[in-house]
Design a protein around this motif. Sequence first.
Motif, PDB file in Angstrom:
ATOM      1  N   PHE A 162       0.843  -1.195   0.000  1.00 11.58           N
ATOM      2  CA  PHE A 162       0.000   0.000   0.000  1.00 11.58           C
ATOM      3  C   PHE A 162       0.879   1.246   0.000  1.00 11.58           C
ATOM      4  O   PHE A 162       2.007   1.236   0.511  1.00 11.58           O
ATOM      5  CB  PHE A 162      -0.893   0.043   1.253  1.00 11.58           C
ATOM      6  N   ASP A 163       0.343   2.356  -0.523  1.00  7.18           N
ATOM      7  CA  ASP A 163       1.036   3.636  -0.415  1.00  7.18           C
ATOM      8  C   ASP A 163       0.557   4.362   0.833  1.00  7.18           C
ATOM      9  O   ASP A 163      -0.209   3.816   1.638  1.00  7.18           O
ATOM     10  CB  ASP A 163       0.855   4.479  -1.687  1.00  7.18           C
ATOM     11  N   GLU A 164       0.991   5.622   1.008  1.00  3.98           N
ATOM     12  CA  GLU A 164       0.672   6.361   2.240  1.00  3.98           C
ATOM     13  C   GLU A 164      -0.806   6.632   2.406  1.00  3.98           C
ATOM     14  O   GLU A 164      -1.298   6.853   3.523  1.00  3.98           O
ATOM     15  CB  GLU A 164       1.458   7.677   2.283  1.00  3.98           C
ATOM     16  N   ARG A 165      -1.577   6.613   1.308  1.00  6.41           N
ATOM     17  CA  ARG A 165      -3.025   6.834   1.390  1.00  6.41           C
ATOM     18  C   ARG A 165      -3.795   5.550   1.653  1.00  6.41           C
ATOM     19  O   ARG A 165      -5.007   5.578   1.814  1.00  6.41           O
ATOM     20  CB  ARG A 165      -3.535   7.470   0.086  1.00  6.41           C
ATOM     21  N   GLY A 166      -3.076   4.431   1.672  1.00  8.55           N
ATOM     22  CA  GLY A 166      -3.733   3.145   1.860  1.00  8.55           C
ATOM     23  C   GLY A 166      -4.219   2.526   0.568  1.00  8.55           C
ATOM     24  O   GLY A 166      -4.961   1.533   0.586  1.00  8.55           O
ATOM     25  N   SER A 167      -3.800   3.083  -0.561  1.00  7.68           N
ATOM     26  CA  SER A 167      -4.180   2.536  -1.866  1.00  7.68           C
ATOM     27  C   SER A 167      -3.272   1.356  -2.214  1.00  7.68           C
ATOM     28  O   SER A 167      -2.056   1.407  -1.990  1.00  7.68           O
ATOM     29  CB  SER A 167      -4.061   3.607  -2.954  1.00  7.68           C
ATOM     30  N   VAL A 168      -3.858   0.320  -2.772  1.00  4.69           N
ATOM     31  CA  VAL A 168      -3.090  -0.870  -3.139  1.00  4.69           C
ATOM     32  C   VAL A 168      -2.261  -0.590  -4.397  1.00  4.69           C
ATOM     33  O   VAL A 168      -2.808  -0.168  -5.418  1.00  4.69           O
ATOM     34  CB  VAL A 168      -4.027  -2.074  -3.385  1.00  4.69           C
ATOM     35  N   ILE A 169      -0.959  -0.817  -4.314  1.00  2.00           N
ATOM     36  CA  ILE A 169      -0.106  -0.641  -5.491  1.00  2.00           C
ATOM     37  C   ILE A 169       0.471  -1.981  -5.956  1.00  2.00           C
ATOM     38  O   ILE A 169       1.117  -2.060  -6.998  1.00  2.00           O
ATOM     39  CB  ILE A 169       1.031   0.364  -5.230  1.00  2.00           C
ATOM     40  N   TYR A 170       0.237  -3.030  -5.150  1.00  4.23           N
ATOM     41  CA  TYR A 170       0.673  -4.380  -5.540  1.00  4.23           C
ATOM     42  C   TYR A 170      -0.219  -5.377  -4.818  1.00  4.23           C
ATOM     43  O   TYR A 170      -0.531  -5.202  -3.637  1.00  4.23           O
ATOM     44  CB  TYR A 170       2.128  -4.614  -5.160  1.00  4.23           C
ATOM     45  N   LYS A 171      -0.618  -6.421  -5.526  1.00  2.00           N
ATOM     46  CA  LYS A 171      -1.428  -7.474  -4.915  1.00  2.00           C
ATOM     47  C   LYS A 171      -1.068  -8.803  -5.546  1.00  2.00           C
ATOM     48  O   LYS A 171      -0.946  -8.911  -6.760  1.00  2.00           O
ATOM     49  CB  LYS A 171      -2.924  -7.198  -5.096  1.00  2.00           C
ATOM     50  N   HIS A 172      -0.898  -9.811  -4.706  1.00  4.35           N
ATOM     51  CA  HIS A 172      -0.572 -11.137  -5.199  1.00  4.35           C
ATOM     52  C   HIS A 172      -1.675 -12.107  -4.785  1.00  4.35           C
ATOM     53  O   HIS A 172      -2.201 -12.032  -3.678  1.00  4.35           O
ATOM     54  CB  HIS A 172       0.769 -11.624  -4.653  1.00  4.35           C
ATOM     55  N   ASP A 173      -2.009 -13.012  -5.687  1.00  8.12           N
ATOM     56  CA  ASP A 173      -3.058 -13.989  -5.423  1.00  8.12           C
ATOM     57  C   ASP A 173      -2.427 -15.266  -4.907  1.00  8.12           C
ATOM     58  O   ASP A 173      -1.699 -15.947  -5.628  1.00  8.12           O
ATOM     59  CB  ASP A 173      -3.853 -14.275  -6.699  1.00  8.12           C
ATOM     60  N   TYR A 174      -2.716 -15.571  -3.636  1.00  9.06           N
ATOM     61  CA  TYR A 174      -2.193 -16.805  -3.058  1.00  9.06           C
ATOM     62  C   TYR A 174      -3.306 -17.810  -2.814  1.00  9.06           C
ATOM     63  O   TYR A 174      -3.269 -18.599  -1.881  1.00  9.06           O
ATOM     64  CB  TYR A 174      -1.461 -16.524  -1.733  1.00  9.06           C
ATOM     65  N   ASN A 175      -4.319 -17.793  -3.653  1.00  5.62           N
ATOM     66  CA  ASN A 175      -5.401 -18.757  -3.531  1.00  5.62           C
ATOM     67  C   ASN A 175      -4.984 -20.094  -4.132  1.00  5.62           C
ATOM     68  O   ASN A 175      -5.534 -20.583  -5.112  1.00  5.62           O
ATOM     69  CB  ASN A 175      -6.662 -18.247  -4.245  1.00  5.62           C
ATOM     70  N   VAL A 176      -3.952 -20.640  -3.541  1.00  8.26           N
ATOM     71  CA  VAL A 176      -3.469 -21.953  -3.953  1.00  8.26           C
ATOM     72  C   VAL A 176      -3.332 -22.799  -2.693  1.00  8.26           C
ATOM     73  O   VAL A 176      -3.188 -22.282  -1.591  1.00  8.26           O
ATOM     74  CB  VAL A 176      -2.104 -21.850  -4.670  1.00  8.26           C
ATOM     75  N   SER A 177      -3.409 -24.081  -2.870  1.00  9.22           N
ATOM     76  CA  SER A 177      -3.319 -24.964  -1.713  1.00  9.22           C
ATOM     77  C   SER A 177      -1.943 -24.851  -1.105  1.00  9.22           C
ATOM     78  O   SER A 177      -0.936 -24.803  -1.807  1.00  9.22           O
ATOM     79  CB  SER A 177      -3.588 -26.416  -2.121  1.00  9.22           C
ATOM     80  N   ARG A 178      -1.888 -24.811   0.202  1.00  7.60           N
ATOM     81  CA  ARG A 178      -0.630 -24.643   0.904  1.00  7.60           C
ATOM     82  C   ARG A 178       0.140 -25.961   0.927  1.00  7.60           C
ATOM     83  O   ARG A 178      -0.436 -27.019   1.162  1.00  7.60           O
ATOM     84  CB  ARG A 178      -0.935 -24.193   2.336  1.00  7.60           C
TER      85      ARG A 178
END
Length: 335
Positions: A309-325
């Motif tokens: 997140f940046d200083e405003r709380g906006s997402v600047i990167y997101k990764h999808d970890y919806n995989v089986s652990r």
Amino acid sequence: MDGSRDNIGQVLQILPVQARKMVRETFDCLYGIQEIRLRAGRPLIIVYRGNEYFLGINSGLTHNIKKAYCISASEIREAMDYISSYSRYAFEEELRQGYITVQGGHRVGVAGKILWENGRVKNMSNISFLNIRVAHQAMGCSKEIIPYIMHNDSIYNTLLISPPRCGKTTLLRDMIRILSDGDGHRRGFTVGVVDERSELGACYKGCPQNDLGCRSDILDGCPKAEGMMMLVRSMAPEIIAVDEIGSNKDASAASYVMNCGIRVIATVHGIDMGDIRNKPVLGSLVKEQAFQRYILLEAGQTGKISQIFDERGSVIYKHDYNVSRDKSTDGVKSA
């Protein structure tokens, strides 16, 4: 992958002889061991690749407490002899802090009977509980983060947010190393490290066991707030790195450092941005946008970045970890 493969064998040398033998029989490769917990009269517990197991009576790992190997009080005393090199007196100061750092950078937390005098811990006796935290240095684990925190010829003030046991200290350690050394694309920075619990540099007899880069200066065993102020006065750092800020003194010192034009990288226990905003100590720093980057680690995924997140709380990167652990225990004997 990292230097811990070479020094993890040192952990075995501080275990009681019988437990040491059983751990060797259980694991073909020791690398995935994160913690070993010994409690007098209770089962020996091993945290392996993010999962908790009992050591079996006949070696191997088990979730069945009835099949677990229990540690005796005499084995705790035996382990303490190995940890202190048969000289507990030499480690009295560290025992007052509740832990001892051993060769290889591994940290042994201790608990027992506290001797209290004049408002402070004088010593500890009847030690019955040990938590061996295995030092892991995952070289390069923070490479994908670095571009997100760079700003012109400096970096953004950055806060790493993570639940316990999700790798924030390992990640911070590697960020310090990369920023300190620099590379062919960016210069190296002078980094001051306040290592209150000897987990970042893992200094043993004054020498860091972990690689924090060629331009890093370490205050080992120093409280965070005091250490940040000392570094500003004495070492002219461009960046100050601290692990687990949590008190009002820590937050005030971090704010002072930022106002001096020095960048801060810190970590904090938390679940998400909402959790951090609601923390009494950090909420004001978030509101003031003191940090320009927030790196959130994925719960249950050691060292994995969920969002930035940046200083405003906006997402600047997101990764999808919806995989089986991956819970595999390849190369590990079952009880």
